[in-house]
Design a protein around this motif. Structure first.
Motif, PDB file in Angstrom:
ATOM      1  N   ASP A   1      -1.443   0.763   5.992  1.00 28.56           N
ATOM      2  CA  ASP A   1       0.082   1.155   5.674  1.00 28.56           C
ATOM      3  C   ASP A   1       0.197   0.839   3.887  1.00 28.56           C
ATOM      4  O   ASP A   1       0.977   1.747   4.249  1.00 28.56           O
ATOM      5  CB  ASP A   1       0.492   0.587   6.618  1.00 28.56           C
ATOM      6  N   LEU A   2      -0.669  -0.007   3.541  1.00 25.66           N
ATOM      7  CA  LEU A   2      -0.517  -0.419   2.170  1.00 25.66           C
ATOM      8  C   LEU A   2      -1.185   1.498   1.395  1.00 25.66           C
ATOM      9  O   LEU A   2      -0.320   1.741   0.293  1.00 25.66           O
ATOM     10  CB  LEU A   2      -1.264  -1.374   1.595  1.00 25.66           C
ATOM     11  N   SER A   3      -2.400   1.886   1.675  1.00 27.85           N
ATOM     12  CA  SER A   3      -2.530   2.607   1.736  1.00 27.85           C
ATOM     13  C   SER A   3      -1.737   3.986   0.378  1.00 27.85           C
ATOM     14  O   SER A   3      -0.770   3.887   1.355  1.00 27.85           O
ATOM     15  CB  SER A   3      -3.785   3.981   2.389  1.00 27.85           C
ATOM     16  N   GLY A   4      -1.626   4.890  -0.862  1.00 25.77           N
ATOM     17  CA  GLY A   4      -1.183   5.584  -0.834  1.00 25.77           C
ATOM     18  C   GLY A   4       0.882   5.013  -1.702  1.00 25.77           C
ATOM     19  O   GLY A   4       0.875   5.219  -2.291  1.00 25.77           O
ATOM     20  N   ARG A   5       0.821   3.648  -1.064  1.00 24.41           N
ATOM     21  CA  ARG A   5       2.472   3.850  -1.505  1.00 24.41           C
ATOM     22  C   ARG A   5       2.433   2.517  -2.851  1.00 24.41           C
ATOM     23  O   ARG A   5       1.717   2.499  -3.363  1.00 24.41           O
ATOM     24  CB  ARG A   5       2.895   1.855  -0.334  1.00 24.41           C
TER      25      ARG A   5
END
Length: 211
Positions: free
Chosen positions: A171-175
């Motif tokens: 979910d954190l990927s790219g945030r």
């Protein structure tokens, strides 16, 4: 394994009836029920233990942890965790429970403060790192969240929360990092990381920080 646990539960049930003043029996019996995913019995045991030892920090903290599984009990769980912390805040496990209660209550800045302090006392504790990473995520500090979640994944405790950790990192990927906001950014969806496992599941333990 299950036979040995059932035998121990029977002995401890008898002990709590015949010698209710033996505080360790309540703690161990509650842990055995929790490890067997019998949360109703675990909560009942700890509630009864608190009737005999109303100010016992380990009983308070362990009950608080279990109550965090129920969204309707967050307020009481937080109250119990705070009471335990007031008596035994130097215990990293109890501090972790308070930080986790703050997390569930949506008080992410407080959670970060308590969990950071707990981690200073026990730097290699993967459970604390995991909870700190999630608290940073909710607070909008994505870089810190990723740092602590990745570190948690390298600890011996990682198998206990491996599924949730994988989902959180995905979910954190790219945030982008939104550090400085006082609450979870509106564009961050609530992650469904903490649904209770089915009875009999062996991973992602419900009570990793048992006191």
């Amino acid at each position: 394994r299950h036979h040995a646990r059932d035998k121990a539960v029977g002995l401890l049930n008898r002990l709590t009836r015949e010698r209710p003043g033996y505080e360790k029996a309540w703690l161990v019996l509650g842990r055995l029920f929790a490890e067997g995913n019998d949360l109703v019995s675990a909560v009942e045991v700890l509630e009864n233990g608190l009737k005999h030892f109303p100010d016992h920090p380990d009983l308070q903290a362990n009950l608080a942890w279990l109550l965090l599984e129920n969204q309707d009990q967050i307020t009481r769980a937080l109250s119990l965790a705070q009471a335990a912390f007031e008596k035994a805040g130097g215990n990293p496990g109890i501090a972790d429970t308070l930080g986790w209660a703050y997390y569930h209550a949506g008080l992410y800045a407080q959670a970060i403060w308590v969990l950071t302090d707990a981690l200073e006392k026990e730097p290699g504790n993967g459970f604390i790192q995991f909870h700190l990473g999630l608290s940073h995520y909710r607070h909008g500090s994505i870089d810190n969240a990723r740092h602590w979640l990745e570190k948690a994944g390298q600890t011996p405790q990682a198998p206990h929360f491996s599924d949730q950790l994988e989902r959180a990192l995905a979910d954190l990927s790219g945030r982008p990092d939104t550090r400085g906001r006082e609450s979870r950014p509106a564009d961050m969806p609530q992650m469904d990381l903490f649904s209770s496992p089915e009875v009999g599941e062996e991973e992602d333990s419900l009570v990793p920080q048992w006191n």
